[in-house]
Design an enzyme around this catalytic site. Structure first.
Site, PDB file in Angstrom:
ATOM      1  N   TYR A   1       0.830  -1.209   0.000  1.00  0.00           N
ATOM      2  CA  TYR A   1       0.000   0.000   0.000  1.00  0.00           C
ATOM      3  C   TYR A   1       0.865   1.260   0.000  1.00  0.00           C
ATOM      4  O   TYR A   1       1.526   1.569   0.993  1.00  0.00           O
ATOM      5  CB  TYR A   1      -0.944   0.032   1.209  1.00  0.00           C
TER       6      TYR A   1
ATOM      7  N   HIS B   1      -0.030 -12.016   0.723  1.00  0.00           N
ATOM      8  CA  HIS B   1      -0.898 -11.020   0.088  1.00  0.00           C
ATOM      9  C   HIS B   1      -1.257 -11.381  -1.359  1.00  0.00           C
ATOM     10  O   HIS B   1      -0.379 -11.467  -2.214  1.00  0.00           O
ATOM     11  CB  HIS B   1      -0.177  -9.675   0.131  1.00  0.00           C
TER      12      HIS B   1
END
Length: 319
Positions: free
Chosen positions: A59, A124
């Site tokens: 992110y 992820h």
């Protein structure tokens, strides 16, 4: 004062606020967020009873982790009062689920977060790697990280629901503690529901993210890159317009719908301002005290029914 409900996460013993703080917007993923706004959002979240914070090195190319770490340090939050999760394997420059990379990754993340350990370390978006590598190499490496005390529990995340059964059927029981699914428990797509009994039988905790379907169920609508079909986007626009006509906000009822299922330990929502935190917590508290607006929910469900089974390929995503 009403307090956010806490729910147990699988067999971990962790109790998470039913509403979780998604920290991806703190990485400036959806526009610049000042340090003052980030700090105020995290402070208010803590004051209002949110104890779960989720981030990833992906992110904002590590910015989200650093900002969250700085906020938690500045607010002097007692470590035992919060549950922090981060991820590994997906980075701004691509995917790498190798044992060597994920082992290095947790040390980098802990430095940015200014923590000695995370409560949950997720692989992820595993559908972008080799699921057999996840089973045979990544999960064993994460077990070593867990044994070293750098992560208390291990999770996997991704969009297609089949990835969860594929991995959980092939790893030793107890080696994956939690899954994070997104966009599959919202008014327009509740496919995660079918998987809940299986996950419960495996003792795996469930986190659901993107209750607003990555912007489909918002007044502003989805970003340009949103991978949904034009048919699905159009149906969601109609649902948004219907709510507006009634003086209601679709995002509120969409979040409340996702919060209604107690089998899901927490619903993660991206937040980057005190106003967003306040609105999300208010929606959760209103649900627990007054319940959901059943009539409006049924009307919205009827509008979305024709596209209920539509998902999208997992090629383009912020997840």
């Amino acid at each position: 004062m009403a307090i956010l409900e806490r729910r147990e996460l699988g067999n971990t013993g962790l109790k998470l606020s039913c509403l979780g703080f998604g920290a991806s917007p703190l990485g400036n993923v959806f526009g610049h967020v000042s340090h003052a706004d980030a700090l105020a959002a995290v402070r208010l979240a803590l004051q209002l009873g949110i104890n779960f914070f989720d981030t990833s090195p992906y992110y904002g190319g590590t910015v989200s982790e650093s900002v969250l770490g700085n906020c938690l340090r500045e607010l002097n939050v007692p470590r035992e009062d919060i549950v922090v999760s981060t991820k590994c394997g997906r980075y701004i420059d691509g995917f790498d689920f190798s044992a060597e990379r994920v082992t290095r990754s947790i040390d980098e993340s802990l430095a940015r977060l200014k923590l000695d350990y995370v409560d949950i370390l997720h692989c992820h978006d595993i559908e972008f790697g080799s699921l057999d590598q996840i089973v045979n190499e990544t999960i064993p490496a994460l077990q070593k990280i867990k044994a070293a005390g750098k992560a208390r529990f291990i999770g996997i995340t991704g969009l297609p629901l089949g990835i969860f059964t594929y991995v959980l059927d092939r790893v030793p029981p107890g080696s994956v503690d939690v899954i994070l699914s997104y966009c599959h428990y919202s008014i327009n797509d509740s496919a995660l529901l079918d998987l809940l009994p299986y996950l419960k039988s495996k003792g795996v905790g469930v986190i659901s993210a993107s209750p607003l379907a990555m912007g489909l169920l918002t007044d502003n609508g989805p970003p340009e890159w949103h991978p949904a079909s034009s048919e699905l986007k159009s149906a969601c626009r109609a649902a948004v317009a219907h709510c507006k006509k009634k003086g209601k906000n679709i995002s509120k009822i969409a979040l409340q719908y996702s919060l209604m299922n107690k089998e899901i330990s927490t619903v993660l929502v991206g937040m980057n301002s005190p106003k967003q935190v306040e609105e999300n917590v208010a929606a959760a508290l209103e649900l627990s005290s007054l319940g959901i607006d059943e009539d409006l929910l049924h009307e919205v469900e009827a509008i979305l029914e024709p596209v209920k089974t539509q998902t999208w390929p997992s090629g383009i995503q912020q997840g």
